[in-house]
Write an enzyme that holds these catalytic residues in place. Structure first.
Site, PDB file in Angstrom:
ATOM      1  N   GLU A  85      -0.261  -3.318   4.565  1.00  0.00           N
ATOM      2  CA  GLU A  85      -1.369  -2.344   4.603  1.00  0.00           C
ATOM      3  C   GLU A  85      -1.502  -1.661   5.954  1.00  0.00           C
ATOM      4  O   GLU A  85      -1.238  -2.275   6.986  1.00  0.00           O
ATOM      5  CB  GLU A  85      -2.690  -3.097   4.380  1.00  0.00           C
ATOM      6  CG  GLU A  85      -3.301  -2.982   3.019  1.00  0.00           C
ATOM      7  CD  GLU A  85      -3.853  -1.597   2.697  1.00  0.00           C
ATOM      8  OE1 GLU A  85      -3.999  -0.769   3.612  1.00  0.00           O
ATOM      9  OE2 GLU A  85      -4.118  -1.341   1.520  1.00  0.00           O
ATOM     10  N   ASP A  86      -1.942  -0.409   5.941  1.00  0.00           N
ATOM     11  CA  ASP A  86      -2.220   0.288   7.209  1.00  0.00           C
ATOM     12  C   ASP A  86      -3.718   0.486   7.434  1.00  0.00           C
ATOM     13  O   ASP A  86      -4.103   1.107   8.425  1.00  0.00           O
ATOM     14  CB  ASP A  86      -1.527   1.662   7.243  1.00  0.00           C
ATOM     15  CG  ASP A  86      -2.187   2.647   6.300  1.00  0.00           C
ATOM     16  OD1 ASP A  86      -2.589   2.245   5.196  1.00  0.00           O
ATOM     17  OD2 ASP A  86      -2.306   3.836   6.670  1.00  0.00           O
ATOM     18  N   LYS A  98     -11.015  -0.554  -2.250  1.00  0.00           N
ATOM     19  CA  LYS A  98     -10.853  -1.448  -1.090  1.00  0.00           C
ATOM     20  C   LYS A  98     -12.042  -1.208  -0.162  1.00  0.00           C
ATOM     21  O   LYS A  98     -12.462  -0.059  -0.039  1.00  0.00           O
ATOM     22  CB  LYS A  98      -9.552  -1.117  -0.340  1.00  0.00           C
ATOM     23  CG  LYS A  98      -8.283  -1.262  -1.170  1.00  0.00           C
ATOM     24  CD  LYS A  98      -7.078  -0.651  -0.416  1.00  0.00           C
ATOM     25  CE  LYS A  98      -5.860  -0.585  -1.307  1.00  0.00           C
ATOM     26  NZ  LYS A  98      -4.712   0.108  -0.687  1.00  0.00           N
ATOM     27  N   LYS A 105      -9.157   5.583   5.764  1.00  0.00           N
ATOM     28  CA  LYS A 105      -7.873   5.078   5.288  1.00  0.00           C
ATOM     29  C   LYS A 105      -8.072   3.958   4.267  1.00  0.00           C
ATOM     30  O   LYS A 105      -8.837   3.021   4.517  1.00  0.00           O
ATOM     31  CB  LYS A 105      -7.020   4.578   6.455  1.00  0.00           C
ATOM     32  CG  LYS A 105      -6.416   5.714   7.254  1.00  0.00           C
ATOM     33  CD  LYS A 105      -5.400   5.200   8.262  1.00  0.00           C
ATOM     34  CE  LYS A 105      -4.848   6.342   9.086  1.00  0.00           C
ATOM     35  NZ  LYS A 105      -4.017   5.855  10.192  1.00  0.00           N
ATOM     36  N   SER A 134      -2.352   0.768  -4.498  1.00  0.00           N
ATOM     37  CA  SER A 134      -2.868   1.928  -3.756  1.00  0.00           C
ATOM     38  C   SER A 134      -4.207   2.396  -4.298  1.00  0.00           C
ATOM     39  O   SER A 134      -4.441   2.350  -5.502  1.00  0.00           O
ATOM     40  CB  SER A 134      -1.847   3.075  -3.852  1.00  0.00           C
ATOM     41  OG  SER A 134      -2.410   4.280  -3.394  1.00  0.00           O
ATOM     42  N   ALA A 135      -5.044   2.895  -3.391  1.00  0.00           N
ATOM     43  CA  ALA A 135      -6.331   3.468  -3.804  1.00  0.00           C
ATOM     44  C   ALA A 135      -6.167   4.884  -4.338  1.00  0.00           C
ATOM     45  O   ALA A 135      -7.089   5.448  -4.919  1.00  0.00           O
ATOM     46  CB  ALA A 135      -7.276   3.489  -2.609  1.00  0.00           C
ATOM     47  N   THR A 186       1.678   9.909   4.135  1.00  0.00           N
ATOM     48  CA  THR A 186       0.709  10.849   3.561  1.00  0.00           C
ATOM     49  C   THR A 186      -0.642  10.759   4.265  1.00  0.00           C
ATOM     50  O   THR A 186      -1.483  11.644   4.079  1.00  0.00           O
ATOM     51  CB  THR A 186       0.505  10.576   2.060  1.00  0.00           C
ATOM     52  OG1 THR A 186       0.564   9.173   1.869  1.00  0.00           O
ATOM     53  CG2 THR A 186       1.557  11.266   1.213  1.00  0.00           C
ATOM     54  N   ASP A 232       0.878  -1.161   0.000  1.00  0.00           N
ATOM     55  CA  ASP A 232       0.000   0.000   0.000  1.00  0.00           C
ATOM     56  C   ASP A 232       0.928   1.228   0.000  1.00  0.00           C
ATOM     57  O   ASP A 232       2.114   1.105   0.324  1.00  0.00           O
ATOM     58  CB  ASP A 232      -0.840  -0.065   1.294  1.00  0.00           C
ATOM     59  CG  ASP A 232      -1.695   1.155   1.490  1.00  0.00           C
ATOM     60  OD1 ASP A 232      -2.345   1.584   0.525  1.00  0.00           O
ATOM     61  OD2 ASP A 232      -1.696   1.690   2.613  1.00  0.00           O
ATOM     62  N   LEU A 233       0.418   2.376  -0.371  1.00  0.00           N
ATOM     63  CA  LEU A 233       1.282   3.567  -0.407  1.00  0.00           C
ATOM     64  C   LEU A 233       1.124   4.436   0.850  1.00  0.00           C
ATOM     65  O   LEU A 233       2.025   4.526   1.687  1.00  0.00           O
ATOM     66  CB  LEU A 233       0.966   4.398  -1.661  1.00  0.00           C
ATOM     67  CG  LEU A 233       1.739   5.702  -1.794  1.00  0.00           C
ATOM     68  CD1 LEU A 233       3.229   5.453  -1.966  1.00  0.00           C
ATOM     69  CD2 LEU A 233       1.202   6.510  -2.987  1.00  0.00           C
ATOM     70  N   ASP A 234      -0.081   5.059   0.954  1.00  0.00           N
ATOM     71  CA  ASP A 234      -0.314   6.005   2.048  1.00  0.00           C
ATOM     72  C   ASP A 234      -0.306   5.274   3.387  1.00  0.00           C
ATOM     73  O   ASP A 234      -1.120   4.380   3.609  1.00  0.00           O
ATOM     74  CB  ASP A 234      -1.679   6.691   1.859  1.00  0.00           C
ATOM     75  CG  ASP A 234      -1.726   7.555   0.602  1.00  0.00           C
ATOM     76  OD1 ASP A 234      -0.732   8.216   0.318  1.00  0.00           O
ATOM     77  OD2 ASP A 234      -2.763   7.558  -0.071  1.00  0.00           O
TER      78      ASP A 234
HETATM   79  P1  B16 Z   1      -6.568  10.143  -3.502  1.00  0.00           P
HETATM   80  P2  B16 Z   1      -3.633   3.989  -0.081  1.00  0.00           P
HETATM   81  C1  B16 Z   1      -5.563   5.827  -0.122  1.00  0.00           C
HETATM   82  O1  B16 Z   1      -4.270   5.432  -0.438  1.00  0.00           O
HETATM   83  C2  B16 Z   1      -5.605   6.570   1.189  1.00  0.00           C
HETATM   84  O2  B16 Z   1      -5.325   5.712   2.267  1.00  0.00           O
HETATM   85  C3  B16 Z   1      -6.988   7.146   1.403  1.00  0.00           C
HETATM   86  O3  B16 Z   1      -7.011   7.892   2.591  1.00  0.00           O
HETATM   87  C4  B16 Z   1      -7.328   8.031   0.207  1.00  0.00           C
HETATM   88  O4  B16 Z   1      -8.647   8.556   0.346  1.00  0.00           O
HETATM   89  C5  B16 Z   1      -7.240   7.207  -1.058  1.00  0.00           C
HETATM   90  O5  B16 Z   1      -5.930   6.680  -1.181  1.00  0.00           O
HETATM   91  C6  B16 Z   1      -7.544   8.032  -2.290  1.00  0.00           C
HETATM   92  O6  B16 Z   1      -6.519   8.950  -2.454  1.00  0.00           O
HETATM   93  O7  B16 Z   1      -7.543  11.147  -3.021  1.00  0.00           O
HETATM   94  O8  B16 Z   1      -5.137  10.625  -3.506  1.00  0.00           O
HETATM   95  O9  B16 Z   1      -6.967   9.550  -4.834  1.00  0.00           O
HETATM   96  O10 B16 Z   1      -3.559   3.947   1.397  1.00  0.00           O
HETATM   97  O11 B16 Z   1      -4.523   2.939  -0.704  1.00  0.00           O
HETATM   98  O12 B16 Z   1      -2.271   4.062  -0.730  1.00  0.00           O
HETATM   99 MG    MG Z   2      -2.856   3.164   3.293  1.00  0.00          MG
END
Ligand code: B16
Ligand code: MG
Length: 214
Positions: free
Chosen positions: A168-169, A144, A44, A113-114, A16, A8-10
């Protein structure tokens, strides 16, 4: 090691998650209610559109779609301004070493990542070329806890789901990994990530030696 890793990224590669929270909290405050870090756990790993729905629900607010679109844009603009100066120094503890170790041992790894901003962030961290495959919020139709993002990542890596380890977090991300038989490693607290198969408090504990034993 004969498994592949999907990160996962964030909240796993880079912190972030705190910027997402600050940007959402500003939207909430502008709408006249506060939004706590505990409530933010629900957001998240969840897509931007779904996050806004959760936020509005928590403030008991209903809005027409045109206003929601404005808020989605405003949130992202604020988020982008918060991450505009980001560089490799913001990678979470232990991640640079882990990626080097994985590369040295020829263990393939992908991003799952989402976020629609994932490539921008990887570029800021000078990490784009490090990943065998990158799957982000622009490529998936289901957010997710749907496992789509991880299944596409596994396919791009050329590994079966059961041979992938997901780091994943978020609760949604752990549920996604578990749903398709991937090994799930949660980074965070057991109150939130109680469904993860393995749990670490932070990324400093996420070492090559740890992953090798799974
Ligand atoms: P964006 P991940 C997710 O990234 C974040 O955890 C989540 O908080 C965020 O709403 C989502 O990406 C969408 O991000 O607005 O930048 O498209 O944790 O799956 O890497
Ligand atoms: Mg995350």
């Amino acid at each position: 090691m004969n498994k592949a890793i999907i990160f996962d990224l964030d909240g796993v590669i880079v912190d972030t998650a705190k910027y997402h929270y600050l940007a959402w909290r500003k939207i909430a405050l502008d709408l006249g209610f506060d939004f706590s870090e505990v409530q933010n756990e629900m957001l998240k790993g969840v897509s931007r559109v779904q996050s806004l729905e959760f936020l509005l629900e928590s403030g008991n607010i209903q809005l027409p779609q045109a206003r929601k679109d404005e808020l989605l844009h405003a949130k992202n603009q604020h988020y982008l301004s918060l991450i505009s100066d980001m560089d490799a120094s913001e990678m979470l503890e232990g991640i640079p070493q882990l990626l080097q170790d994985l590369r040295q041992h020829q263990v393939p790894f992908a991003l799952g990542s989402a976020s629609k901003n994932a490539r921008l962030i990887l570029d800021s961290l000078n990490l784009t070329d490090w990943f065998t495959a990158i799957v982000d919020g622009n490529e998936v139709t289901q957010a997710k806890p749907d496992p789509e993002v991880f299944l596409i990542a596994a396919q791009k890596l050329g590994y079966k789901p059961e041979d992938c380890i997901v780091v994943e977090d978020s609760q949604a991300g752990i549920q996604a990994a578990n749903a398709v038989g991937m090994t799930s490693v949660g980074i965070g607290s057991k109150e939130v990530l109680y469904e993860s198969q393995f749990l670490l408090e932070n990324t400093a504990q996420l070492t090559f030696e740890f992953l090798k034993e799974l």
